[in-house]
Motif scaffolding. Structure first.
Motif, PDB file in Angstrom:
ATOM      1  N   THR A 187       0.692  -1.204  -0.033  1.00  0.00           N
ATOM      2  CA  THR A 187       0.020  -0.111   0.121  1.00  0.00           C
ATOM      3  C   THR A 187       0.821   1.131   0.052  1.00  0.00           C
ATOM      4  O   THR A 187       0.650   2.299  -0.683  1.00  0.00           O
ATOM      5  CB  THR A 187      -1.006   0.208   1.445  1.00  0.00           C
ATOM      6  OG1 THR A 187      -1.974  -1.178   1.072  1.00  0.00           O
ATOM      7  CG2 THR A 187      -1.822   1.175   1.223  1.00  0.00           C
ATOM      8  N   ILE A 188       1.887   1.179   0.730  1.00  0.00           N
ATOM      9  CA  ILE A 188       2.868   2.512   0.739  1.00  0.00           C
ATOM     10  C   ILE A 188       3.689   2.565  -0.507  1.00  0.00           C
ATOM     11  O   ILE A 188       4.024   3.645  -0.733  1.00  0.00           O
ATOM     12  CB  ILE A 188       3.949   2.182   2.035  1.00  0.00           C
ATOM     13  CG1 ILE A 188       3.090   2.149   3.566  1.00  0.00           C
ATOM     14  CG2 ILE A 188       4.943   3.190   1.979  1.00  0.00           C
ATOM     15  CD1 ILE A 188       3.918   1.747   4.421  1.00  0.00           C
ATOM     16  N   TRP A 219       5.871   6.081  -5.048  1.00  0.00           N
ATOM     17  CA  TRP A 219       6.061   6.196  -6.558  1.00  0.00           C
ATOM     18  C   TRP A 219       5.284   7.732  -6.905  1.00  0.00           C
ATOM     19  O   TRP A 219       5.812   8.380  -7.727  1.00  0.00           O
ATOM     20  CB  TRP A 219       4.919   5.305  -7.270  1.00  0.00           C
ATOM     21  CG  TRP A 219       4.671   5.443  -8.662  1.00  0.00           C
ATOM     22  CD1 TRP A 219       5.627   5.113  -9.537  1.00  0.00           C
ATOM     23  CD2 TRP A 219       3.556   6.083  -9.071  1.00  0.00           C
ATOM     24  NE1 TRP A 219       4.975   5.150 -10.879  1.00  0.00           N
ATOM     25  CE2 TRP A 219       3.817   6.148 -10.566  1.00  0.00           C
ATOM     26  CE3 TRP A 219       2.374   6.799  -8.780  1.00  0.00           C
ATOM     27  CZ2 TRP A 219       2.936   6.545 -11.365  1.00  0.00           C
ATOM     28  CZ3 TRP A 219       1.726   7.165  -9.551  1.00  0.00           C
ATOM     29  CH2 TRP A 219       1.843   7.469 -10.986  1.00  0.00           C
ATOM     30  N   MET A 220       4.249   8.127  -6.278  1.00  0.00           N
ATOM     31  CA  MET A 220       3.426   9.291  -6.179  1.00  0.00           C
ATOM     32  C   MET A 220       4.639  10.537  -6.062  1.00  0.00           C
ATOM     33  O   MET A 220       4.699  11.297  -6.711  1.00  0.00           O
ATOM     34  CB  MET A 220       2.356   9.430  -5.840  1.00  0.00           C
ATOM     35  CG  MET A 220       1.036   8.623  -6.333  1.00  0.00           C
ATOM     36  SD  MET A 220       0.528   8.997  -7.718  1.00  0.00           S
ATOM     37  CE  MET A 220      -0.259  10.565  -7.436  1.00  0.00           C
ATOM     38  N   ILE A 221       5.248   9.972  -5.015  1.00  0.00           N
ATOM     39  CA  ILE A 221       6.272  11.354  -4.573  1.00  0.00           C
ATOM     40  C   ILE A 221       7.440  11.482  -5.579  1.00  0.00           C
ATOM     41  O   ILE A 221       7.909  12.465  -5.831  1.00  0.00           O
ATOM     42  CB  ILE A 221       6.748  11.043  -3.025  1.00  0.00           C
ATOM     43  CG1 ILE A 221       5.808  11.256  -1.932  1.00  0.00           C
ATOM     44  CG2 ILE A 221       7.807  11.953  -2.569  1.00  0.00           C
ATOM     45  CD1 ILE A 221       5.972  10.685  -0.648  1.00  0.00           C
ATOM     46  N   THR A 261       9.857  14.473  -9.932  1.00  0.00           N
ATOM     47  CA  THR A 261      10.252  14.410 -11.364  1.00  0.00           C
ATOM     48  C   THR A 261       9.853  15.547 -12.024  1.00  0.00           C
ATOM     49  O   THR A 261      10.340  16.251 -13.082  1.00  0.00           O
ATOM     50  CB  THR A 261      10.537  12.953 -12.026  1.00  0.00           C
ATOM     51  OG1 THR A 261      10.865  12.158 -11.258  1.00  0.00           O
ATOM     52  CG2 THR A 261      10.961  13.022 -13.465  1.00  0.00           C
ATOM     53  N   TRP A 262       8.503  15.522 -11.874  1.00  0.00           N
ATOM     54  CA  TRP A 262       7.488  16.483 -12.818  1.00  0.00           C
ATOM     55  C   TRP A 262       8.123  17.839 -12.306  1.00  0.00           C
ATOM     56  O   TRP A 262       8.124  18.857 -13.077  1.00  0.00           O
ATOM     57  CB  TRP A 262       6.052  16.222 -12.750  1.00  0.00           C
ATOM     58  CG  TRP A 262       5.861  15.123 -13.623  1.00  0.00           C
ATOM     59  CD1 TRP A 262       6.404  14.967 -14.706  1.00  0.00           C
ATOM     60  CD2 TRP A 262       4.609  14.303 -13.405  1.00  0.00           C
ATOM     61  NE1 TRP A 262       5.549  13.625 -15.346  1.00  0.00           N
ATOM     62  CE2 TRP A 262       4.560  13.447 -14.650  1.00  0.00           C
ATOM     63  CE3 TRP A 262       3.651  14.267 -12.477  1.00  0.00           C
ATOM     64  CZ2 TRP A 262       3.582  12.421 -14.779  1.00  0.00           C
ATOM     65  CZ3 TRP A 262       2.415  13.713 -12.820  1.00  0.00           C
ATOM     66  CH2 TRP A 262       2.529  12.578 -13.714  1.00  0.00           C
ATOM     67  N   TRP A 263       8.270  18.045 -10.932  1.00  0.00           N
ATOM     68  CA  TRP A 263       8.466  19.294 -10.453  1.00  0.00           C
ATOM     69  C   TRP A 263       9.875  19.806 -11.098  1.00  0.00           C
ATOM     70  O   TRP A 263       9.835  21.106 -11.454  1.00  0.00           O
ATOM     71  CB  TRP A 263       8.523  19.142  -9.099  1.00  0.00           C
ATOM     72  CG  TRP A 263       8.952  20.667  -8.346  1.00  0.00           C
ATOM     73  CD1 TRP A 263       8.163  21.672  -8.179  1.00  0.00           C
ATOM     74  CD2 TRP A 263      10.142  21.005  -7.785  1.00  0.00           C
ATOM     75  NE1 TRP A 263       8.826  22.805  -7.569  1.00  0.00           N
ATOM     76  CE2 TRP A 263      10.048  22.282  -7.330  1.00  0.00           C
ATOM     77  CE3 TRP A 263      11.195  20.338  -7.745  1.00  0.00           C
ATOM     78  CZ2 TRP A 263      11.171  22.981  -6.546  1.00  0.00           C
ATOM     79  CZ3 TRP A 263      12.398  21.106  -7.187  1.00  0.00           C
ATOM     80  CH2 TRP A 263      12.128  22.358  -6.562  1.00  0.00           C
ATOM     81  N   ARG A 264      10.778  18.856 -10.897  1.00  0.00           N
ATOM     82  CA  ARG A 264      12.253  19.459 -11.703  1.00  0.00           C
ATOM     83  C   ARG A 264      12.159  19.609 -13.063  1.00  0.00           C
ATOM     84  O   ARG A 264      12.691  20.689 -13.398  1.00  0.00           O
ATOM     85  CB  ARG A 264      13.315  18.213 -11.329  1.00  0.00           C
ATOM     86  CG  ARG A 264      13.482  17.998  -9.641  1.00  0.00           C
ATOM     87  CD  ARG A 264      14.438  16.915  -9.673  1.00  0.00           C
ATOM     88  NE  ARG A 264      15.717  17.304 -10.402  1.00  0.00           N
ATOM     89  CZ  ARG A 264      16.793  16.472 -10.436  1.00  0.00           C
ATOM     90  NH1 ARG A 264      16.827  15.284  -9.668  1.00  0.00           N
ATOM     91  NH2 ARG A 264      17.819  16.821 -10.867  1.00  0.00           N
ATOM     92  N   ALA A 265      11.171  18.827 -13.730  1.00  0.00           N
ATOM     93  CA  ALA A 265      11.192  19.096 -15.313  1.00  0.00           C
ATOM     94  C   ALA A 265      10.460  20.497 -15.460  1.00  0.00           C
ATOM     95  O   ALA A 265      10.913  21.090 -16.434  1.00  0.00           O
ATOM     96  CB  ALA A 265      10.445  18.038 -15.754  1.00  0.00           C
ATOM     97  N   GLY A 266       9.586  20.858 -14.617  1.00  0.00           N
ATOM     98  CA  GLY A 266       9.163  22.212 -14.918  1.00  0.00           C
ATOM     99  C   GLY A 266       9.800  23.292 -14.579  1.00  0.00           C
ATOM    100  O   GLY A 266       9.677  24.106 -15.048  1.00  0.00           O
ATOM    101  N   ALA A 267      10.662  23.151 -13.181  1.00  0.00           N
ATOM    102  CA  ALA A 267      11.606  24.104 -13.194  1.00  0.00           C
ATOM    103  C   ALA A 267      12.534  24.250 -14.082  1.00  0.00           C
ATOM    104  O   ALA A 267      12.771  25.450 -14.378  1.00  0.00           O
ATOM    105  CB  ALA A 267      12.200  23.770 -11.568  1.00  0.00           C
TER     106      ALA A 267
END
Length: 590
Positions: A561-562, A567-569, A574-580
């Motif tokens: 479950t964890i 995975w989401m974190i 990854t998406w946050w760094r790509a956006g930055a």
């Protein structure tokens, strides 16, 4: 490098590896099974007549259709209003709610089924609580019946109903509903005549996916249902386990597959849908007859004056506050989110119980069941096998699936749609059929009972997930950026590494993580092809649930479950760094 670039420019060449794996492991064995069901080379329908000629088989088939249809209907009745309230929420709240729906979807089906065994069992959460409160003297029969099967199946399939509907609802132009209201339509009429027809592509996609996948349910009915709740997938699994009558197994599998194909052919499957166009105006049957058309026109003309008066009086009148509708809607949304998350939360809390049995709430906290997992060779050995196979599946599926996504993006639409549906077949038909076909495919290769065979069987589904995720990323990629880099002197491979890859990297990583989670939690296909020689963690869990209900399973279910949370974190970072990085490049900063 130029050779690699020339290969990249040949779309069908990029799709070929994915199609080759799919054909070898699944496609060709499926054809062989079909021929075997027809008693090739004599070609007769004897096996199908034998199947349909037995009342017990027909009853199981009809029962499978009934259970799948009712579970789908329940998912639709709950999922549509849930999707509506999520779609109408503010952007930040909508993101949070979608994440809360996605998390259970990414959790292992086996772990979620086990959570309901813990809750509904004779000594489970509900019965223990009622007995402690003195409301009952003996456990209620909450498990091993049809209701428990529906509870478990709806819990697993509800996110798959909600997500396609949300995706379509979010693309609906809200000004169309506002325009209908401005023309005098009441809120319910505007919703029913405008909004609901525009949301039908999502309803159709969600309903078809849920129904077809429910046809192949095996674990949940076996764990939560009784002897009278067996589905055709359970019957097929018992045929494989108790004998090797290939003709009978193939006929049973193709009966189930035929039902899925008929449903998909009749209603079609278009996950993307089209919600931008105005709703079609259906022609009434009355319009086919001149007399009735005249009567209808006359009555309509008589009502024009009344409608005009009502429109003029209600046009500028503020709507009465529907606070009770808001409260009811958000209460239902909270109940659905609780229904999706509460079982996993219960199992996580109970996994820290210090007693000899699982308790909720625990009388004391202890890590004994986690210690049992990490010190028992049977448990951590199975986890190590799942980890090795998961990494191999993720690596292979990511490479092959990413190449296929690139190729599909450059193929003509008609061919692309056909190839895409072909690649997505392993996750859009009953999984029990995929397991049977993979079993006989690996027999042809001599890989039954090997880690390589298990990895190949799991890869065909993992490739589908990678293709979906990477294709969605490529759909938003501006190819002019790659062309601009090449026009400034960059070699094709350099332009890909320096421009294209960094922009699509989040999608590739997301596809890899999807593939790993799919492999790490897969149990049905693995149970067919492992040959009892390769013991993965889900197989160990399933064996334990059926035989002894070792409390260590709670710790394992908690870890599964964890895993999606981790995975989401990772994906968010990854998406946050790509956006930055994209914002930095746009601002011209170093």
């Amino acid at each position: 490098m130029e050779t690699l670039w020339n290969i990249r420019r040949a779309p069908l060449t990029l799709v070929a590896p994915a199609l080759a794996i799919l054909l070898i492991v699944f496609g060709v064995p499926t054809v062989q099974l079909f021929l075997e069901s027809l008693n090739s080379p004599n070609f007769s329908l004897q096996n199908y007549r034998l199947f349909l000629g037995q009342y017990a088989n027909v009853r199981i088939l009809l029962q499978t259709l009934e259970i799948s249809a009712i579970a789908t209907a329940i998912c639709l009745l709950i999922g549509y209003p849930t999707a509506y309230w999520i779609a109408t929420a503010s952007k930040r709240l909508r993101v949070i709610l979608i994440v809360l729906v996605v998390l259970p979807y990414l959790t292992s089906d086996l772990a979620r089924t086990y959570s309901w065994v813990v809750i509904l069992g004779d000594s489970g959460l509900i019965n223990s609580t009622l007995i402690n409160l003195g409301l009952i003297s003996s456990p209620l029969p909450l498990i091993y019946n049809r209701v428990a099967v529906y509870v478990g199946m709806v819990h697993i399939m509800l996110p798959m109903m909600i997500l396609p509907i949300i995706s379509v609802m979010m693309s609906i132009d809200k000004s169309l509903v506002a325009a209908a209201k401005s023309m005098g339509a009441r809120p319910f009429t505007a919703f029913w005549r405008v909004y609901f027809p525009l949301s039908m592509p999502g309803v159709r996609s969600g309903t078809l996916l849920v129904f077809v996948i429910c046809l192949g349910f095996y674990i949940t009915p076996a764990a939560l249902g009784g002897l009278g709740d067996a589905m055709l997938s359970t019957f097929i699994a018992s045929q494989v386990a108790t004998g090797f009558d290939m003709a009978s197994i193939s006929a049973s599998s193709f009966v189930l597959l035929a039902v899925a194909i008929v449903v998909l052919s009749l209603f079609g499957l278009n996950p993307a849908g089209s919600s931008s166009a105005a709703p079609r105006v259906k022609k009434s049957r009355l319009g086919r007859y001149n007399v009735l058309r005249s009567v209808r026109s006359y009555l309509s003309e008589m009502a024009v004056a009344a409608r005009a008066r009502r429109w003029s009086t209600e046009l500028h009148r503020a709507d009465a506050p529907k606070w009770w509708i808001e409260i009811l809607g958000w209460a239902m949304l909270a109940a659905v989110i609780t229904y999706l998350l509460f079982p996993e939360i219960v199992v996580i809390i109970m996994s820290f119980s210090e007693g000899a049995t699982l308790q909720f709430p625990p009388t004391g906290l202890s890590l004994q069941w986690y210690a049992s997992f990490f010190t028992d060779p049977a448990w951590y050995g199975a986890a190590w096998n799942s980890l090795k196979i998961g990494i191999a599946v993720s690596a292979l599926a990511t490479v092959v699936g990413t190449l296929a996504a690139f190729g599909l993006a450059r193929i003509a639409p008609d061919i692309r749609n056909f190839l895409t549906m072909t690649i997505l077949t392993p996750i859009t038909i009953p999984v029990i059929v995929v397991g049977v076909a993979s079993y006989f495919g690996l027999i042809n290769l001599g890989l039954i009972g090997t880690e390589v065979g298990v990895a190949l069987a799991q890869t065909i589904g993992a490739i589908s997930y990678v293709v979906v995720v990477v294709s969605a990323t490529l759909a938003n990629f501006d190819r002019r950026l790659d062309q601009a880099a090449r026009s400034m002197g960059a070699r094709p491979f350099t332009a890909f590494i320096r421009v294209t890859f960094p922009l699509i990297r989040p999608g590739i990583i997301g596809g890899a993580l999807f593939a790993f989670i799919h492999s790490f939690g897969e149990v049905v296909i693995t149970s067919f092809v492992s040959g009892y020689a390769v013991r993965t963690l889900p197989l160990k869990m399933w064996e334990n649930i059926r035989n002894e209900i070792d409390p260590t399973v709670a710790a394992v279910a908690s870890l599964l479950t964890i895993l999606p949370i981790v995975w989401m974190i990772a994906l968010y970072i990854t998406w946050w760094r790509a956006g930055a990085n994209a914002r930095t490049a746009a601002n011209g900063s170093p």
